[in-house]
Scaffold this active site. Structure first.
Site, short mmCIF file in Angstrom:
data_model
loop_
_atom_site.label_atom_id
_atom_site.label_comp_id
_atom_site.label_asym_id
_atom_site.label_seq_id
_atom_site.Cartn_x
_atom_site.Cartn_y
_atom_site.Cartn_z
N ALA A 199 16.03 -27.32 0.31
CA ALA A 199 16.89 -26.68 1.32
C ALA A 199 16.14 -26.63 2.64
O ALA A 199 15.06 -26.04 2.72
CB ALA A 199 17.27 -25.28 0.86
N HIS A 239 34.19 -4.68 33.01
CA HIS A 239 34.40 -3.30 32.55
C HIS A 239 35.53 -3.27 31.53
O HIS A 239 36.53 -3.94 31.73
CB HIS A 239 34.78 -2.41 33.74
CG HIS A 239 35.10 -1.00 33.32
ND1 HIS A 239 34.12 -0.10 32.98
CD2 HIS A 239 36.29 -0.36 33.17
CE1 HIS A 239 34.69 1.03 32.62
NE2 HIS A 239 36.00 0.92 32.73
N THR A 270 4.42 -26.12 9.94
CA THR A 270 4.48 -25.62 8.56
C THR A 270 4.62 -24.10 8.46
O THR A 270 4.60 -23.54 7.35
CB THR A 270 3.24 -26.11 7.77
OG1 THR A 270 2.08 -25.89 8.57
CG2 THR A 270 3.35 -27.58 7.43
N GLY A 271 4.74 -23.43 9.60
CA GLY A 271 5.16 -22.03 9.60
C GLY A 271 4.13 -21.04 9.09
O GLY A 271 2.93 -21.17 9.34
N SER A 272 4.62 -20.07 8.31
CA SER A 272 3.77 -18.95 7.91
C SER A 272 4.14 -18.46 6.52
O SER A 272 5.15 -18.86 5.95
CB SER A 272 3.94 -17.81 8.91
OG SER A 272 5.30 -17.40 8.93
N LEU A 325 11.21 -2.32 8.86
CA LEU A 325 12.29 -1.41 9.28
C LEU A 325 13.67 -2.02 8.98
O LEU A 325 14.60 -1.30 8.60
CB LEU A 325 12.17 -1.08 10.77
CG LEU A 325 10.90 -0.32 11.18
CD1 LEU A 325 10.99 0.12 12.64
CD2 LEU A 325 10.65 0.90 10.29
P1 FAD Z 1 9.00 -21.94 9.04
O1 FAD Z 1 10.36 -21.48 9.28
O2 FAD Z 1 8.12 -21.08 8.20
O3 FAD Z 1 9.12 -23.37 8.37
C1 FAD Z 1 8.02 -24.05 7.88
C2 FAD Z 1 8.46 -25.05 6.82
O4 FAD Z 1 7.34 -25.85 6.47
C3 FAD Z 1 8.95 -24.39 5.54
O5 FAD Z 1 10.23 -24.85 5.22
C4 FAD Z 1 7.92 -24.83 4.48
O6 FAD Z 1 8.53 -25.09 3.23
C5 FAD Z 1 7.39 -26.12 5.08
N1 FAD Z 1 6.00 -26.44 4.65
C6 FAD Z 1 4.89 -25.65 4.73
N2 FAD Z 1 3.81 -26.32 4.30
C7 FAD Z 1 4.24 -27.56 3.94
C8 FAD Z 1 3.61 -28.71 3.44
N3 FAD Z 1 2.27 -28.79 3.24
N4 FAD Z 1 4.36 -29.80 3.15
C9 FAD Z 1 5.70 -29.78 3.37
N5 FAD Z 1 6.36 -28.72 3.86
C10 FAD Z 1 5.64 -27.63 4.15
N6 FAD Z 1 12.41 -14.55 13.56
C11 FAD Z 1 13.30 -14.34 14.55
O7 FAD Z 1 13.18 -14.92 15.62
N7 FAD Z 1 14.36 -13.49 14.36
C12 FAD Z 1 14.53 -12.81 13.21
O8 FAD Z 1 15.49 -12.05 13.07
C13 FAD Z 1 13.61 -13.00 12.17
N8 FAD Z 1 13.75 -12.36 11.00
C14 FAD Z 1 12.86 -12.59 10.00
C15 FAD Z 1 13.03 -11.92 8.80
C16 FAD Z 1 12.15 -12.12 7.76
C17 FAD Z 1 12.35 -11.38 6.46
C18 FAD Z 1 11.08 -13.06 7.91
C19 FAD Z 1 10.13 -13.32 6.78
C20 FAD Z 1 10.91 -13.74 9.10
C21 FAD Z 1 11.79 -13.51 10.16
N9 FAD Z 1 11.64 -14.15 11.38
C22 FAD Z 1 12.53 -13.91 12.39
C23 FAD Z 1 10.51 -15.07 11.65
C24 FAD Z 1 10.96 -16.53 11.53
O9 FAD Z 1 11.47 -16.75 10.25
C25 FAD Z 1 9.80 -17.46 11.83
O10 FAD Z 1 9.23 -17.13 13.08
C26 FAD Z 1 10.27 -18.91 11.87
O11 FAD Z 1 10.85 -19.29 10.65
C27 FAD Z 1 9.10 -19.85 12.18
O12 FAD Z 1 9.57 -21.15 12.21
P2 FAD Z 1 8.60 -22.39 11.90
O13 FAD Z 1 9.44 -23.59 12.10
O14 FAD Z 1 7.34 -22.26 12.65
O15 FAD Z 1 8.18 -22.22 10.37
#
Ligand code: FAD
Length: 465
Positions: free
Chosen positions: A40, A444, A147-149, A190
């Protein structure tokens, strides 16, 4: 014949940073590949972050309204029953639609999707190992790491323990916990604390600092704390958690300087850390800093020439819209040499009730920097639309440069704060003064008139007070 596994650009990670970068690169004529270990697409944000949490916030708020707030409007729905299974199913449906939507966008933009774990072989070659263990070598002129966090934890708090959860589990509880302890008073704690409190849990937020929402304007955080307390959330501030352990079928949260907190489940929401597991960065010499982030230069370039990084994995604000902006700017810098992220005007929203939203500098930051500023403030209590919708709690606070009147920060707590902040972010991106916003005609009766009035108040010209 061209190698189908060779690309101009390979994006690692299909979150909001990665998939948006892939689309922009395709629009600019690049042949793009994108890898994600999950089938997904959409990353943390779509699968387990922003979207499912907001779906549950909306549903739980409807439950709360039906049980309490609707009576104010003369609507008596009788006794209200929670169908948690249906609520979770709706949330899953929203996630499913949106993640499939990203798949369709990849198809439309002819970005080749690889499902599997990405690992560098050399700066231009990535091995992608699919869930069945089959490895494909993909080559590219350039690579963007997106790859995010992943959730962070504390010493003494083991995330693999039963009933010790991260946000990923807390958006999927199949029963309402009797007592949920939330470690961390940031936005995730929160928001999810609010969801389960509305659905019937006793919720205790245990926070290390003497305030909630660290980093946000202190005045706003104080108001948020007051309102959430009034709604029934319990707070244990100035509490350093030293460990979590089971006791019978309960969990005990041990802390310095206070009695232990006993709860049925523990949600650990103490922030997130960069995700670089398995990427084999050492093999190609991409450096990380002491917090695990990948440092980049102004062009989002890492310490290796052809390798870029964006989103949560770099040391900028961990927000989906920041990741998206960085994805677009990074690709535009590669292709056109231009590309820009307006880091001084990044909005941040907490989707509690009411919402809390900020853009620009806080009062504390201005004080620390010695910047002379003027404040304008307007309460929703004096806004006609807020009265009409019976949501009068909160205020708009505008901070403007004392001598130039340029808007330096806006902080809102109140109904639809997350939508109201967009106007302020746009205005700040264009370097607006508070008078510019105040003189723009606002319809308004709308909540946005509170923004206009707060801007008028910077020069003491408020109308409806
Ligand atoms: P990610 O969205 O983390 O995507 C990284 C992708 O890399 C993932 O799909 C992962 O599977 C893939 N990956 C990692 N390592 C590998 C690898 N070695 N090989 C292949 N694939 C890999 N942000 C907001 O702005 N508004 C919000 O309301 C908000 N609500 C949040 C609520 C929650 C509960 C959480 C946990 C986070 C929330 N965030 C929100 C933060 C937001 O989700 C992140 O800032 C955002 O997803 C970061 O995007 P990204 O593309 O950097 O990484």
């Amino acid at each position: 014949m061209a190698d189908e596994h060779d690309h101009d650009l390979l994006v690692l990670g299909a979150g909001p940073g990665g998939y948006v970068a892939a689309i922009r690169a395709a629009q600019l004529g690049m042949n793009v590949g994108i890898v994600d270990k999950e089938k997904a697409l959409g990353g943390t944000c779509l699968r387990v972050g922003c979207i499912p949490s907001k779906a549950l916030l909306e549903s739980s708020e409807k439950y709360e309204e039906a049980g309490h707030a609707l009576k104010t409007h003369g609507v008596d729905v009788g006794s209200v029953k929670l169908d948690l299974k249906a609520m979770l199913k709706r949330k899953d449906g929203v996630v499913d639609q949106l993640t499939k939507g990203v798949g369709m966008l990849m198809k439309k933009n002819k970005a080749k999707v690889y499902t599997g774990l990405a690992s560098f072989v050399d700066p231009h070659t990535v091995a992608v190992t699919d869930p069945k263990g089959k490895t494909t070598h993909v080559t590219a002129r350039r690579t963007i790491i997106a790859t995010g966090s992943k959730p962070a934890t504390l010493p003494g708090v083991d995330l693999s323990m039963d009933k010790v959860d991260t946000s990923t589990e807390a958006i999927d509880y199949d029963a309402v916990p009797e007592h949920l302890a939330v470690i961390g008073g940031g936005y995730i704690g929160l928001e999810l604390g609010s969801v389960w409190r509305r659905l019937g849990s006793k919720v205790t937020v245990v926070e290390y600092l003497d305030r909630v929402l660290p980093g946000m304007d202190a005045g706003l955080a104080k108001e948020a704390h007051k309102m959430l307390k009034k709604q029934g959330l319990l707070f244990e501030l100035k509490s350093k958690v030293t460990g979590v352990k089971p006791a019978g079928d309960k969990m005990i949260i041990e802390r310095d300087g206070g009695d232990p907190v006993e709860a049925d489940r523990v949600l650990v929401a103490v922030g997130r850390k960069p995700m670089t597991d398995g990427l084999n960065l050492e093999a190609i010499g991409v450096a990380t800093n002491d917090r695990g982030h990948i440092p980049v230069d102004h062009d989002f370039k890492t310490s290796v020439d052809s390798v870029y990084a964006i989103g949560d994995v770099i040391p900028t604000a961990m927000l989906a819209h920041v990741a998206e902006e960085e994805g677009v700017a990074c690709v535009e810098k590669i292709v056109t040499g231009a590309g820009h992220v307006p880091y001084d005007a990044i909005p941040a929203v907490v989707y509690t009730h009411p919402e809390i939203a900020s853009v620009g500098q806080t009062e504390e930051q201005l004080k620390d920097a010695g910047t002379a500023y003027a404040i304008g403030k307007f309460p929703f209590m004096a806004n006609g639309r807020a009265k009409a919708i019976a949501q009068t709690d909160g205020f708009v606070k505008v901070l403007a440069d004392k001598s130039t009147d340029r808007v330096l920060g806006v902080h809102i707590i109140g109904p639809h704060a997350g939508d109201l902040i967009a106007e302020c972010a746009t205005a700040m991106t264009f370097g607006a003064s508070s008078e510019d916003i105040a003189r723009a005609c606002h319809a308004h009766p709308t909540l946005s008139e509170a923004v206009k009035e707060a801007c008028f108040d910077v020069e003491g010209r408020v109308v409806h007070m």
